[in-house]
Scaffold this motif. Structure first.
Motif, mmCIF file in Angstrom:
data_model
loop_
_atom_site.group_PDB
_atom_site.id
_atom_site.type_symbol
_atom_site.label_atom_id
_atom_site.label_comp_id
_atom_site.label_asym_id
_atom_site.label_seq_id
_atom_site.Cartn_x
_atom_site.Cartn_y
_atom_site.Cartn_z
ATOM 1 N N UNK A 1 46.482 55.711 59.747
ATOM 2 C CA UNK A 1 46.273 55.369 58.322
ATOM 3 C C UNK A 1 45.034 55.943 58.075
ATOM 4 N N UNK A 2 43.885 55.867 59.033
ATOM 5 C CA UNK A 2 42.546 55.759 58.963
ATOM 6 C C UNK A 2 41.933 57.278 59.556
ATOM 7 N N UNK A 3 42.641 57.961 60.091
ATOM 8 C CA UNK A 3 42.002 59.156 60.780
ATOM 9 C C UNK A 3 40.946 59.883 59.981
ATOM 10 N N UNK A 4 39.696 60.024 60.627
ATOM 11 C CA UNK A 4 38.753 60.816 59.986
ATOM 12 C C UNK A 4 37.863 61.580 61.005
ATOM 13 N N UNK A 5 37.593 62.964 60.801
ATOM 14 C CA UNK A 5 36.548 63.776 61.339
ATOM 15 C C UNK A 5 35.846 64.191 60.434
ATOM 16 N N UNK A 6 34.525 63.990 60.533
ATOM 17 C CA UNK A 6 33.266 64.271 59.725
ATOM 18 C C UNK A 6 32.172 65.011 60.184
ATOM 19 N N UNK A 7 31.898 66.301 59.848
ATOM 20 C CA UNK A 7 30.858 67.232 60.389
ATOM 21 C C UNK A 7 29.740 67.192 59.357
ATOM 22 N N UNK A 8 28.644 66.502 59.835
ATOM 23 C CA UNK A 8 27.479 66.504 59.042
ATOM 24 C C UNK A 8 26.341 67.436 59.486
#
Length: 354
Positions: free
Chosen positions: A184-191
Motif C-alpha cells: 500500500x506504500x510503494x514509492x519510487x522518487x527521482x530527485x
C-alpha cells in the motif's frame, strides 16, 4: 511512481497531492520505518500532514515541498510526536556524506537484512546518479513493497524526470517478484538538484543508461534480500509475441507456490513450471514450449527430455540460477527476477505483528 494497490497509505496520498501542489518540486523527504500509516483514517492523514508541517518549519520551506514516506505494519496509528520530537536533532546533524547516506539506508529498513545502495558517475565524474532502496517482502511487479529514492545533481524538469523514470521502472522494479503481494506504500522518487549545472537534455542517453543501471542494481539487491530467500532465479521468457504475454507467463510461474517450493529444495521438477505456463491465460501452443534449467533442455514441445537431474539440482542449489522458457510464438524476450519460497519466509510473516 506509486503503488498500484487501490488501498493506499496516507503518505502516498499526501505525497501525490504535494507533488501536484508544488509542481513536482521537493525540498525534503521524511521517511519512517516500522509503521505504514495505512488504514488509519482521518487521524493518519492529520498525522502525516503534521510531520510534514513540522519538517517544513525547521527547514524553512513549504509543507507541499516535503515528501513523506512510511513503511511497516498496517492499521496502527502513526506516533507523530515520536517523529516530530526527533526532527530538530536529525536536521542539525544532516550533511552531504557517504556516512549519512548509509545511515539513511539503514534507518528505512524493516525486515530487510541489508541496506540497498547503488551509484554511477556520469560525464567523467562531473555528475552522478545515486539510489537508496528498502524492500524485502510483499515484492511484486507494479512496484513491489519498496521505497526507492533516486538522487542526481543533473539539471532537469519534473516532466523530464517523470518520463525517464516511468520507462526505467518498467524494465527494473516492475520485472521482479518475491511473493506476489503488492504493498500500500510503494514509492519510487527521482530527485534532481541541478548542482552540476549539466542539463539532462544534453546527456539524455547517458542519463537513461545510468538510471537503468542504478535501478536494476537496486531491484536485484531487493530480490536477493527477499524474506527467507535462499535462491534467486533469473527467469527468461523467450520467443513471446509481446511484452504483455511474456510478463503474464513470467508472473504466473513466479507466483506458483508449487514452483517456488520446488526451487526452495533445488528440485528440478519442471512439470510444475510447464503447468503454470499452461494456466497463464496465454493462448499458446504447448507443442512449441521448451524449458531449460541452466544449460540443459528438460522439456521440448511439452514432452520430457532425458537430462542429468543431479546437474539440474546442482544448478538450482546455487544462490543464483537460470531457468529459460521458449514459447515459439515470436521474437520478444524478457528477464524476470524471482525467488524460492522457504519456511523462513513463513516464519517471518507469521510473526510480523506479534
Amino acid at each position: 511512481m506509486f503503488t498500484k494497490n487501490l488501498v493506499v497509505a496516507a503518505p502516498v496520498q499526501f505525497g501525490r497531492a504535494a507533488l501536484v501542489a508544488s509542481g513536482g518540486h521537493v525540498s525534503a523527504v521524511i521517511v519512517n520505518s516500522g509503521n505504514a500509516n495505512c488504514a488509519t483514517g482521518t487521524a493518519g492523514h492529520r498525522a502525516c500532514k503534521a510531520v510534514c508541517i513540522d519538517t517544513a518549519r525547521l527547514l524553512k520551506t513549504k509543507p507541499s515541498q516535503v515528501f513523506p514516506s512510511s513503511t511497516g505494519i498496517i492499521g496502527v496509528p502513526l506516533p507523530t510526536e515520536k517523529i516530530s520530537s526527533h526532527l530538530s536533532p536529525l536536521i542539525s546533524r544532516a550533511e552531504a556524506s557517504v556516512e549519512k547516506l548509509r545511515a539513511f539506508a539503514d534507518a528505512i529498513l524493516t525486515t530487510d537484512k541489508l541496506p540497498k545502495i547503488a551509484s554511477i558517475p556520469m560525464q567523467s565524474g562531473k555528475a552522478a546518479i545515486t539510489g537508496v532502496a528498502k524492500g524485502s517482502g510483499m515484492i511484486h511487479p507494479q512496484l513491489a513493497t519498496m521505497l526507492v529514492y533516486l538522487l542526481t545533481d543533473v539539471a532537469a524538469t519534473p516532466g523530464e524526470l517523470r518520463s525517464v523514470l516511468r520507462k526505467t521502472c518498467d524494465n527494473s522494479f516492475n520485472v521482479i517478484s518475491v511473493d506476489g503481494d503488492t504493498s500500500t506504500n510503494d514509492t519510487v522518487l527521482l530527485l534532481a538538484s541541478g548542482e552540476s549545472k549539466i542539463s539532462l537534455r544534453k546527456i539524455r542517453t547517458e542519463f537513461e543508461a545510468g538510471l537503468h543501471s542504478v535501478c536494476c542494481s537496486l531491484a536485484e539487491q531487493i530480490i536477493a534480500d527477499g524474506e527467507g530467500v535462499q535462491h534467486l532465479v533469473r527467469l527468461e521468457i523467450k520467443e513471446a509475441r509481446n511484452r504483455t504475454e511474456a510478463l503474464q507467463i513470467a508472473r504466473t510461474i513466479a507466483h506458483s507456490l508449487l514452483v517456488k517450493t520446488a526451487w526452495a529444495g533445488a528440485d528440478p521438477n519442471w512439470g510444475r513450471i510447464l503447468a503454470a505456463i499452461g494456466r497463464s491465460g496465454v493462448a499458446l501452443d504447448p507443442k512449441k514450449v521448451s524449458l531449460v534449467i541452466g544449460n540443459q533442455t528438460v522439456c521440448r514441445g511439452s514432452v520430457a527430455c532425458r537430462f542429468d537431474e543431479q546437474r539440474a539440482h546442482k544448478e538450482l542449489s546455487q544462490p543464483e540460477s537460470r531457468v529459460r522458457v521458449r514459447l515459439g510464438r515470436g521474437n520478444y524476450s524478457l528477464e524476470f527476477l524471482t525467488t524460492d519460497l522457504t519456511s523462513e519466509y513463513v516464519r517471518i510473516n507469521a510473526d510480523y505483528s506479534t
